[in-house]
Design an enzyme around this catalytic site. Structure first.
Site, PDB file in Angstrom:
ATOM      1  N   GLY A 265      45.473  -9.754 109.274  1.00 34.78           N
ATOM      2  CA  GLY A 265      44.882  -9.357 108.007  1.00 34.78           C
ATOM      3  C   GLY A 265      46.048  -8.809 107.204  1.00 34.78           C
ATOM      4  O   GLY A 265      46.614  -7.795 107.583  1.00 34.78           O
ATOM      5  N   THR A 266      46.437  -9.470 106.144  1.00 40.30           N
ATOM      6  CA  THR A 266      47.830  -9.363 105.724  1.00 40.30           C
ATOM      7  C   THR A 266      48.020  -9.566 104.237  1.00 40.30           C
ATOM      8  O   THR A 266      47.101  -9.971 103.527  1.00 40.30           O
ATOM      9  CB  THR A 266      48.645 -10.429 106.490  1.00 40.30           C
ATOM     10  OG1 THR A 266      50.025 -10.255 106.231  1.00 40.30           O
ATOM     11  CG2 THR A 266      48.262 -11.817 106.044  1.00 40.30           C
ATOM     12  N   THR A 267      49.238  -9.305 103.794  1.00 43.86           N
ATOM     13  CA  THR A 267      49.697  -9.732 102.476  1.00 43.86           C
ATOM     14  C   THR A 267      51.067 -10.375 102.654  1.00 43.86           C
ATOM     15  O   THR A 267      51.982  -9.754 103.202  1.00 43.86           O
ATOM     16  CB  THR A 267      49.822  -8.545 101.503  1.00 43.86           C
ATOM     17  OG1 THR A 267      48.581  -7.833 101.468  1.00 43.86           O
ATOM     18  CG2 THR A 267      50.154  -9.036 100.107  1.00 43.86           C
TER      19      THR A 267
END
Length: 217
Positions: free
Chosen positions: A16-18
């Site tokens: 779960g990231t950017t």
């Protein structure tokens, strides 16, 4: 790749990231946060490196299932290394992106991972490619991905400029990731950035307490 069918209800470790990559005048910046979560509910690691080197001047960022992404990048690194030996030259950035695309497309029913590929080569200079879930491949001057990207589309559209300097692009990438990490509960940790130019590769790590703040959070 070996195909393993799993129950889609099982919640694995995910990034779960950017993730982000942007071309500037003479090079490219690629970067991400460092948080991994289990099912989007529990933080499993604060120090995952999502910026993976697949060849000397080619890196990729991963989003989605961590196990899937690591399996794909490991296979891609092997294929690109073999390709480099055969051709007696470093692979092109588009070749690396195409390897990732083929792996994602050929295993689209089992994989839950997407990638941003960025790098520099003698033929086309700095480049950024997106390999989305399912295997679509597209070249863009700037791109973002992951759960945190939904919070920063407006910022990226407003602030990215063609032919930015290295310093401008680094500040742009840092601000964008900091904004996403401040809003997205499954993005966080530190910011990992890699600057890729003809001269070489530079790794930059910005701790969470050194990131710019845009509110009183």
């Amino acid at each position: 790749m070996e195909k393993h069918f799993t129950d889609s209800r099982v919640k694995g470790v995910s990034t779960g990231t950017t993730i982000l990559a942007a071309v500037f005048d003479g090079g490219v910046v690629i970067g991400s946060d460092s948080r991994a979560s289990i099912g989007g509910e529990f933080v499993s690691s604060k120090t995952i490196n999502k910026v993976i080197q697949v060849h000397d001047r080619i890196f990729c960022c991963m989003a989605g299932s961590l196990a899937d992404a690591q399996a794909v990048t490991k296979t891609a690194k092997f294929q690109l290394s073999f390709h480099s030996v055969q051709m007696e030259n470093p692979p092109l950035v588009i070749a690396a992106a195409s390897v990732l695309k083929e792996l994602c497309y050929n295993n689209k029913d089992e994989l839950q991972a997407g990638f941003i590929t960025a790098g520099w080569d003698k033929k086309k200079g700095p480049q950024v490619y997106v390999v989305s879930l399912g295997g679509m491949l597209i070249r863009q001057p700037v791109t973002i991905g992951g759960s945190g990207s939904t919070y920063i589309y407006g910022y990226v559209d407003a602030k990215y400029k063609v032919n930015m300097t290295r310093e401008e692009c680094l500040q742009f990438a840092t601000n964008a990731l900091a904004l996403a990490m401040g809003r997205d509960n499954v993005s966080g940790g530190v910011v990992n950035l890699v600057v890729i130019t003809e001269a070489g590769v530079e790794h930059i790590v910005i701790p969470g307490d050194k990131l710019p703040r845009f509110s009183d959070e």
